[in-house]
Design a protein around this motif. Structure first.
Motif, PDB file in Angstrom:
ATOM      1  N   GLN A 166      -1.342   6.686   4.994  1.00 20.69           N
ATOM      2  CA  GLN A 166      -1.643   5.780   6.098  1.00 20.69           C
ATOM      3  C   GLN A 166      -0.612   4.652   6.175  1.00 20.69           C
ATOM      4  O   GLN A 166      -0.266   4.209   7.257  1.00 20.69           O
ATOM      5  CB  GLN A 166      -3.049   5.196   5.946  1.00 20.69           C
ATOM      6  N   ARG A 223       2.450   4.924   5.391  1.00 20.72           N
ATOM      7  CA  ARG A 223       3.641   5.512   5.988  1.00 20.72           C
ATOM      8  C   ARG A 223       3.461   5.635   7.494  1.00 20.72           C
ATOM      9  O   ARG A 223       4.370   5.377   8.277  1.00 20.72           O
ATOM     10  CB  ARG A 223       3.861   6.884   5.356  1.00 20.72           C
ATOM     11  N   ARG A 224       2.254   6.024   7.887  1.00 21.66           N
ATOM     12  CA  ARG A 224       1.959   6.126   9.325  1.00 21.66           C
ATOM     13  C   ARG A 224       2.178   4.771  10.000  1.00 21.66           C
ATOM     14  O   ARG A 224       2.747   4.682  11.075  1.00 21.66           O
ATOM     15  CB  ARG A 224       0.481   6.510   9.534  1.00 21.66           C
ATOM     16  N   LEU A 225       1.726   3.722   9.315  1.00 26.07           N
ATOM     17  CA  LEU A 225       1.894   2.371   9.854  1.00 26.07           C
ATOM     18  C   LEU A 225       3.352   2.099  10.162  1.00 26.07           C
ATOM     19  O   LEU A 225       3.703   1.585  11.217  1.00 26.07           O
ATOM     20  CB  LEU A 225       1.441   1.360   8.814  1.00 26.07           C
ATOM     21  N   HIS A 232       0.869  -1.173   0.000  1.00 23.49           N
ATOM     22  CA  HIS A 232       0.000   0.000   0.000  1.00 23.49           C
ATOM     23  C   HIS A 232       0.896   1.209   0.000  1.00 23.49           C
ATOM     24  O   HIS A 232       1.916   1.226   0.681  1.00 23.49           O
ATOM     25  CB  HIS A 232      -0.857  -0.028   1.261  1.00 23.49           C
ATOM     26  N   LYS A 259      -3.976  -5.327   2.916  1.00 24.30           N
ATOM     27  CA  LYS A 259      -2.762  -5.083   2.137  1.00 24.30           C
ATOM     28  C   LYS A 259      -1.499  -5.339   2.939  1.00 24.30           C
ATOM     29  O   LYS A 259      -0.401  -5.076   2.471  1.00 24.30           O
ATOM     30  CB  LYS A 259      -2.785  -3.643   1.638  1.00 24.30           C
ATOM     31  N   GLY A 302      -9.646  -2.596   5.045  1.00 20.77           N
ATOM     32  CA  GLY A 302      -9.083  -2.331   3.724  1.00 20.77           C
ATOM     33  C   GLY A 302      -7.562  -2.294   3.782  1.00 20.77           C
ATOM     34  O   GLY A 302      -6.858  -2.871   2.949  1.00 20.77           O
ATOM     35  N   LEU A 303      -7.074  -1.619   4.799  1.00 20.81           N
ATOM     36  CA  LEU A 303      -5.630  -1.490   4.972  1.00 20.81           C
ATOM     37  C   LEU A 303      -5.035  -2.833   5.406  1.00 20.81           C
ATOM     38  O   LEU A 303      -3.975  -3.248   4.933  1.00 20.81           O
ATOM     39  CB  LEU A 303      -5.358  -0.404   6.012  1.00 20.81           C
ATOM     40  N   PRO A 338     -12.558  -3.132  12.417  1.00 19.34           N
ATOM     41  CA  PRO A 338     -11.117  -3.020  12.256  1.00 19.34           C
ATOM     42  C   PRO A 338     -10.345  -4.076  13.056  1.00 19.34           C
ATOM     43  O   PRO A 338     -10.824  -4.564  14.069  1.00 19.34           O
ATOM     44  CB  PRO A 338     -10.825  -1.628  12.804  1.00 19.34           C
ATOM     45  N   ALA A 345      -5.856   0.225  15.904  1.00 21.90           N
ATOM     46  CA  ALA A 345      -6.944  -0.375  15.137  1.00 21.90           C
ATOM     47  C   ALA A 345      -6.664  -0.075  13.674  1.00 21.90           C
ATOM     48  O   ALA A 345      -6.387   1.063  13.312  1.00 21.90           O
ATOM     49  CB  ALA A 345      -8.269   0.233  15.564  1.00 21.90           C
ATOM     50  N   ILE A 346      -6.686  -1.097  12.867  1.00 25.81           N
ATOM     51  CA  ILE A 346      -6.395  -0.938  11.449  1.00 25.81           C
ATOM     52  C   ILE A 346      -7.621  -1.356  10.652  1.00 25.81           C
ATOM     53  O   ILE A 346      -8.148  -2.450  10.848  1.00 25.81           O
ATOM     54  CB  ILE A 346      -5.190  -1.821  11.044  1.00 25.81           C
ATOM     55  N   GLY A 347      -8.103  -0.467   9.789  1.00 26.31           N
ATOM     56  CA  GLY A 347      -9.283  -0.776   8.982  1.00 26.31           C
ATOM     57  C   GLY A 347      -9.040  -2.009   8.113  1.00 26.31           C
ATOM     58  O   GLY A 347      -7.901  -2.320   7.762  1.00 26.31           O
TER      59      GLY A 347
END
Ligand SMILES: Nc1nc2c(ncn2[C@@H]2O[C@H](COP(=O)(O)OP(=O)(O)O)[C@@H](O)[C@H]2O)c(=O)[nH]1
Lengths: 718, 81
Positions: free
Chosen positions: B30, B32-34, B26, B73, B69-70, B54, B65-67
């Protein structure tokens, strides 16, 4: 080549960042006390792109490294870790000389969130010496685990430079740190050198400062800084003077002796205690300790908020209870309505009088009355009296009337944030918000909008992407705020005979407004680039905290002041303009609105409202005046129809139920009120965007009212 | 090359398991934030809960919490059930 500069109006582009080979380069120095995690930060920032050398003529290693960010190359120099810049040790001389003579584009001072008391001293010294600074508060992770809150925004305002929370160990906040560095380097973020008030010492410093201008060898140093330093007995500066301007050295020493004699204390001691006093005051107002919730409680709360079935209901219930409590404090809703329904109307009136808005209104109208009678007793012309009592006091009132509510909403918002519940609400509502292509985080500002649209727009700052911020800000005014609830209640009870019909109408209008908000969000997501962007949820779940009253209080105060500063003037001017519209006419000052410019505008607008069944000048006029604050819609309707109550005004207008419902819908959706508009403009500062903001709401209000009107007429029941 | 049956995406990782991040497919703010949050290839994280909403993970002492969709990936391999 894109530039980050000129985001803020009135900013002097002070970009010193140079371009080499077509790429922008920014030179950054990293300063910090030992053990703050500066090396860790340096290493995570530059990774493998680092070089070790020597400081010229010194035995200390000099670390440099590079990193690239959106095509900009940042060249980092890791200054030696020092507790101070007094030039007492070799490390301190290196750090200080580098800042003074090399003048890096930005100095990042790293401090330790867990021991700010000791690590802030160096930051203060750098801030006093240099203007382009960013403070990185490191080890935020450790601070959070201990229940320490560092209020970064507040600290940033006190220091006059960006303050960013990071955790070098966990790699958190680096992105924001780099963005802040670039903003300072390009001049997009205005920063200034910190000037402390040295009390008695300031007098001697000022005298000396005047003399120091004559010594060219000192031109790299800020003169006021050098003066204080010399009074403290700075050996490096004395060395410079001894070589270049010996006569000044003598003057400086004399000044120090005089200061010491007359103040009865060593200047170095006085200066240090001034700095420590500043730091302790700073930390007193920017750092708060609160306990961390017990593990079992946290687990239980997370089981509810993060559960598949209970999560969303729990999140919505939490939000709604907060909103209702805020309502009750501000206007007494729904307490007043319940009391009235039970037949205790005197009690209801009493409650209403002691609500926040009841008290503010009473104070404001009392003030206006006193002013009016004082002025008319002195034979002041009616125009002037009206200007003062209605125009100026009205303008001040427009600002003051919003302040308590904004404050209140932020208190509750701060409460949710400080306890850690807010992050869970964002997670729980993500699936719902995804349907309109927003992330779960967007629900919070929009829910604030039920209280007041101003904090809703201010609250969009928390959203992760620029696009989402903009979309949420555009949609926020469609959420019926409390002022509109008041109008809707009055309209509904006056227009519909049965309580059940009134309640149905009220709920219908809220549903229509939410639907409109949903539609607008979907449309905006299609037109605002990047179009393919899908909001992804990524939320840190901080440990649940026992809320700290001080943190919440500061949060609310800071935000309320921010609102006053940014939007106050615009609101005041716009309400003066609206006063002029209502009180002036072709013949000058007018007593009755029917001769005013507003009437002319109202009559001109009225035909436009005919297709939605509202083609009456009284209504048009009321809507025009509703711009100041939506509450004015009712007041103007009453005046324009020469009635004494809302019910009477509406019965004189003889609106049919479908017209009534359409009026409720239109009054809810049309035009963000003045304070909201001012806040929006203050946030984005793009006139075209503000115009689009107004246009979108007008078009949408019109379209939806039209549909409402047609549908209502087609359904025989209404 | 053998197919690694333990390899999956974070979206499908069972709750309670420890997983090692293999790849993040991805490219956005977001993602990058990860990485800033320590969810980088090689990192081992614990899946706290993973039902409908999530995915909640624990990296170090922090929870995120990770959605979905993310999460879809993020390629991971299960280290420990
Ligand atoms: N908890 C926590 N510890 C950190 C962080 N950054 C650095 N440290 C620790 O702080 C200590 C000092 O770090 P170091 O980089 O050597 O500090 P320096 O002396 O300022 O260069 C080390 O034990 C690091 O692991 C952080 O963000 N969080």
């Amino acid at each position: 080549m894109t530039r980050l500069a000129r985001e803020h109006a009135g900013t002097q582009p002070q970009s010193r960042a140079r371009e080499e080979g077509g790429r922008r380069r920014v030179r950054v120095a990293l300063a910090g006390a030992p053990n703050v995690g500066k090396s860790t930060l340096f290493n995570v920032l530059v990774g493998a792109r680092r070089f070790v050398g020597n400081w010229p003529g010194k035995t200390i290693d000099r670390y440099e490294g590079e990193l690239e960010h959106h095509g900009v190359v940042l060249r980092l120099v890791d200054l030696p870790g020092t507790y101070s810049l007094s030039a007492l040790s070799e490390e301190e001389v290196i750090a200080r000389d580098f800042i003074v003579h090399e003048k890096p584009d930005v100095v990042v001072v790293v401090v330790n969130a867990v021991s700010l008391e000791t690590t802030m001293y160096l930051a203060l010294q750098v801030l006093e010496l240099y203007d382009r600074v960013v403070v990185a508060v490191n080890k935020m992770d450790a601070a959070a685990r201990r229940g320490l809150h560092v209020l970064l925004d507040r600290m940033s305002r006190a220091l006059g430079v960006p303050v960013v929370g990071v955790s070098a160990l966990r790699g958190e906040g680096l992105h924001e740190l780099i963005e802040s560095v670039l903003a300072v380097a390009s001049g997009a973020a205005r920063t200034q050198r910190l000037r402390l008030n040295y009390g008695g010492l300031a007098h001697y410093a000022a005298l000396l400062e005047g003399e120091l201008g004559r010594c060219a060898a000192l031109r790299d140093y800020p003169p006021d800084w050098a003066a204080v330093r010399l009074l403290e007995g700075d050996s490096e500066l004395e060395k410079v003077l001894a070589e270049a301007c010996p006569e000044l050295l003598e003057k400086a020493r004399q000044a120090r002796r005089r200061a010491e004699e007359e103040l009865g204390a060593e200047p170095a001691l006085l200066a240090a205690s001034t700095r420590y006093a500043f730091i302790s005051e700073l930390l007193r107002s920017c750092v708060v300790y609160s306990g961390v919730a017990r593990k079992s409680t946290s687990e239980l709360l997370d089981k509810i908020y993060l559960s598949r079935l209970l999560g969303l209901p729990a999140a919505l219930t939490t939000l709604m209870s907060v909103v209702v409590v805020a309502f009750a404090i501000n206007t007494g809703f729904p307490l007043v309505q319940i009391l009235e329904a039970l037949g205790h109307s005197d009690l209801a009136e009493l409650v209403e009088a002691y609500t926040l808005s009841g008290l503010v209104n009473a104070a404001l109208s009392g003030l206006a009355d006193i002013t009016a009678s004082t002025l008319s007793a002195r034979g002041v012309s009616p125009l002037l009296i009206s200007l003062v009592t209605e125009g100026i006091l009205g303008g001040v009132g427009a600002i003051l009337a919003f302040l308590p509510l904004i404050f209140l909403v932020f208190i509750f918002f701060g409460f949710l944030e400080d306890t850690g519940v807010m992050a869970r609400i964002a997670v729980a509502s993500h699936a719902l918000m995804e349907k309109v292509r927003l992330s779960g985080k967007a629900l919070l500002p929009l829910a604030l909008g039920l209280g007041c649209n101003v904090p809703a727009i201010m609250g969009t700052k928390i959203l992760p992407s620029d696009k989402e911020k903009l979309v949420a800000s555009f949609v926020a005014p469609l959420i019926p705020c409390q002022a509109r609830l008041v109008i809707l209640l009055a309209l509904a009870t006056a227009l519909f005979s049965s309580a059940a019909a009134a309640l149905t109408a009220l709920i219908l209008v809220y549903l229509v407004a939410l639907l409109a908000a949903g539609i607008l969000t979907l449309i905006l997501n299609r037109v605002i680039p990047p179009k393919e962007e899908v909001p992804e949820l990524l939320v840190e779940l901080p440990p649940y905290h026992v809320p700290s009253i001080r943190v919440i209080w500061w949060y609310a105060v800071d935000n309320a002041l921010h609102f006053l500063k940014k939007a106050g003037v615009i609101i005041f001017l716009l309400s003066l303009a609206t006063w002029a519209l209502l009180r002036l006419g072709p013949s000058g000052y007018v007593e009755s609105v029917e001769n005013s410019f507003a009437y002319i505008v109202g009559s001109a607008v009225a035909p436009l409202l005919a297709p939605i069944g509202l083609g009456r000048w009284e209504i048009a006029l009321a809507l025009v005046s509703g711009f100041i604050a939506k509450e004015s819609v009712l007041a103007t309707l009453i005046i324009a129809t020469s009635s004494t109550s809302a019910a009477e005004a509406l019965s004189r207008l003889a609106l049919s139920p479908s017209q009534a419902l359409t009026l409720m819908v239109f009054a809810t959706l049309y035009m963000p009120c003045l304070a909201t508009l001012a806040t929006f403009h203050a946030q984005y500062r793009r006139p075209k965007l503000t115009l689009a903001f107004v246009a979108a709401s007008l078009v949408l209000a019109y379209a939806i009212s039209l549909v409402t009107y047609i549908v209502c007429q087609a359904i025989p029941v209404v | 090359m053998t197919v690694d049956y333990r390899r999956t995406t974070l979206e499908l990782a069972p709750p309670g398991s420890q997983v090692r991040v293999v790849e993040i497919r991805h490219h956005s703010g977001q993602a990058r934030r990860l990485m800033e949050l320590g969810v980088v290839p090689g990192a081992v994280v614990r899946v706290v809960s993973n039902s409908a909403g999530p995915v909640v993970i624990e990296a170090g002492s922090a929870r995120f919490a990770i959605g979905r969709g993310l999460a879809r990936k993020i390629v991971v391999e299960v280290v420990e059930q």
